[in-house]
Design an enzyme around this catalytic site. Structure first.
Site, PDB file in Angstrom:
ATOM      1  N   PRO A 182      -4.552  -5.767  -5.695  1.00  0.00           N
ATOM      2  CA  PRO A 182      -5.145  -7.103  -5.535  1.00  0.00           C
ATOM      3  C   PRO A 182      -4.429  -8.167  -6.367  1.00  0.00           C
ATOM      4  O   PRO A 182      -4.651  -9.358  -6.183  1.00  0.00           O
ATOM      5  CB  PRO A 182      -6.597  -6.917  -6.003  1.00  0.00           C
ATOM      6  N   GLU A 229      -8.250   2.596 -11.672  1.00  0.00           N
ATOM      7  CA  GLU A 229      -8.186   1.201 -12.120  1.00  0.00           C
ATOM      8  C   GLU A 229      -6.786   0.600 -11.962  1.00  0.00           C
ATOM      9  O   GLU A 229      -6.538  -0.515 -12.381  1.00  0.00           O
ATOM     10  CB  GLU A 229      -8.628   1.083 -13.584  1.00  0.00           C
ATOM     11  N   ARG A 270       4.664  -3.743  14.503  1.00  0.00           N
ATOM     12  CA  ARG A 270       4.644  -4.636  15.673  1.00  0.00           C
ATOM     13  C   ARG A 270       5.843  -5.572  15.713  1.00  0.00           C
ATOM     14  O   ARG A 270       6.180  -6.100  16.766  1.00  0.00           O
ATOM     15  CB  ARG A 270       3.360  -5.470  15.680  1.00  0.00           C
ATOM     16  N   ASP A 278       0.511 -13.255  19.962  1.00  0.00           N
ATOM     17  CA  ASP A 278      -0.315 -12.839  18.825  1.00  0.00           C
ATOM     18  C   ASP A 278      -0.700 -14.058  18.009  1.00  0.00           C
ATOM     19  O   ASP A 278       0.082 -14.972  17.853  1.00  0.00           O
ATOM     20  CB  ASP A 278       0.491 -11.947  17.860  1.00  0.00           C
TER      21      ASP A 278
HETATM   22  N1  ADE Z   1      -5.937  -2.214  -3.787  1.00  0.00           N
HETATM   23  C1  ADE Z   1      -7.161  -2.610  -4.159  1.00  0.00           C
HETATM   24  N2  ADE Z   1      -7.470  -3.798  -3.645  1.00  0.00           N
HETATM   25  C2  ADE Z   1      -6.394  -4.202  -2.907  1.00  0.00           C
HETATM   26  C3  ADE Z   1      -6.097  -5.344  -2.134  1.00  0.00           C
HETATM   27  N3  ADE Z   1      -6.941  -6.356  -2.022  1.00  0.00           N
HETATM   28  N4  ADE Z   1      -4.897  -5.388  -1.525  1.00  0.00           N
HETATM   29  C4  ADE Z   1      -4.009  -4.380  -1.654  1.00  0.00           C
HETATM   30  N5  ADE Z   1      -4.240  -3.272  -2.372  1.00  0.00           N
HETATM   31  C5  ADE Z   1      -5.431  -3.173  -2.991  1.00  0.00           C
END
Ligand code: ADE
Length: 249
Positions: free
Chosen positions: A88, A115, A153, A168
């Site tokens: 993230p 984590e 794709r 698309d």
């Molecule tokens: N791992 C945990 N959350 C994630 C996300 N939002 N994008 C990519 N990998 C992740």
């Protein structure tokens, strides 16, 4: 193209890799996806891949050695020039990033659990960090599948007709126009007449206009680099354009 995935859950990938356009691309050898489990590169009896964080705190951190040894095992089949950690904290994935990655000969995707991974993995191995959106998943597996499907794709020959890639959502930077199929009437709702008449220029213009309509309503931030025709169509829609974002002053 070759994609190597480092994952503690290779079985999570198999069903998705078998179906649809992606399944066919793999069968025809247009794309190779290979799964490597870092747990196979542990040397203790319990096959430990994670450990408690230095400094304390909740959760577990993926250890350096199994991940880096798993990556090293790919030397010879993967250049390891493009190693992507799904996280993230990464740059946010979109169609442009999919196209960029689809232009590479090979990539490695690292799926983290717990984590996260020891920062030294990022320093020594990872060349790019990608997020699929501003939310936290329990692991990178579903994110890796999102990348694989979007990248596949964009590879030449994977999607039967290039036209369907072109229509698309996002290919031309807009959300896609509405689509219809038989029957021409359904519970009082008719398919727009223009789509039934076979005038290809008129159909193309209608689709562009509808793409602009939906993009204006839902994602006005995407309305950039508009052509003369786009501006004309937006004017026909009576759409007010968003004011362009100011450059950093
Ligand atoms: N791992 C945990 N959350 C994630 C996300 N939002 N994008 C990519 N990998 C992740």
């Amino acid at each position: 193209m070759r994609i190597d995935v480092l994952t503690l859950f290779p079985e999570a990938f198999m069903p998705m890799l078998r179906i649809g356009v992606l399944g066919r691309a793999l069968e025809e050898g247009l794309l190779t996806v290979s799964l490597t489990n870092p747990r196979d590169f542990t040397h203790d009896r319990r096959r430990t891949v994670d450990d408690t964080p230095y400094g304390g705190g909740a959760g577990m951190v993926m250890r350096c050695e199994p991940l880096t040894e798993a990556a090293d095992s790919l030397i010879g089949v993967n250049s390891l020039e493009h190693v992507v950690l799904l996280s993230p904290r990464g740059r946010v994935f979109n169609q442009q990033v999919a196209r960029e990655l689809a232009g590479l000969r090979d990539i490695v995707l690292i799926c983290a659990r717990y984590e996260g991974v020891d920062e030294r993995v990022s320093q020594q191995l990872v060349t790019d960090e990608i997020s699929i959106g501003d939310y936290v998943l329990s692991g990178g597996e579903s994110a890796a599948l999102v990348l694989i499907e979007a990248i596949s794709r964009m590879l030449p020959g994977v999607v039967g007709s290039w036209e369907s890639v072109e229509t698309d959502s996002f290919f031309h930077g807009l959300l896609g126009p509405p689509q219809y199929t038989r029957p021409p009437q359904f519970k009082g709702d008719n398919v727009p007449q223009v789509l039934l008449e076979g005038n290809h220029a008129a159909i193309r213009r209608w689709r562009r206009k509808e793409a602009l309509r939906v993009t204006h309503a839902r994602r006005p931030d995407l309305l950039q680099q508009l052509s003369e025709e786009d501006l004309e169509l937006l004017a026909e829609l009576g759409a007010e354009l968003p004011t362009p974002e100011k450059e950093n002053e």
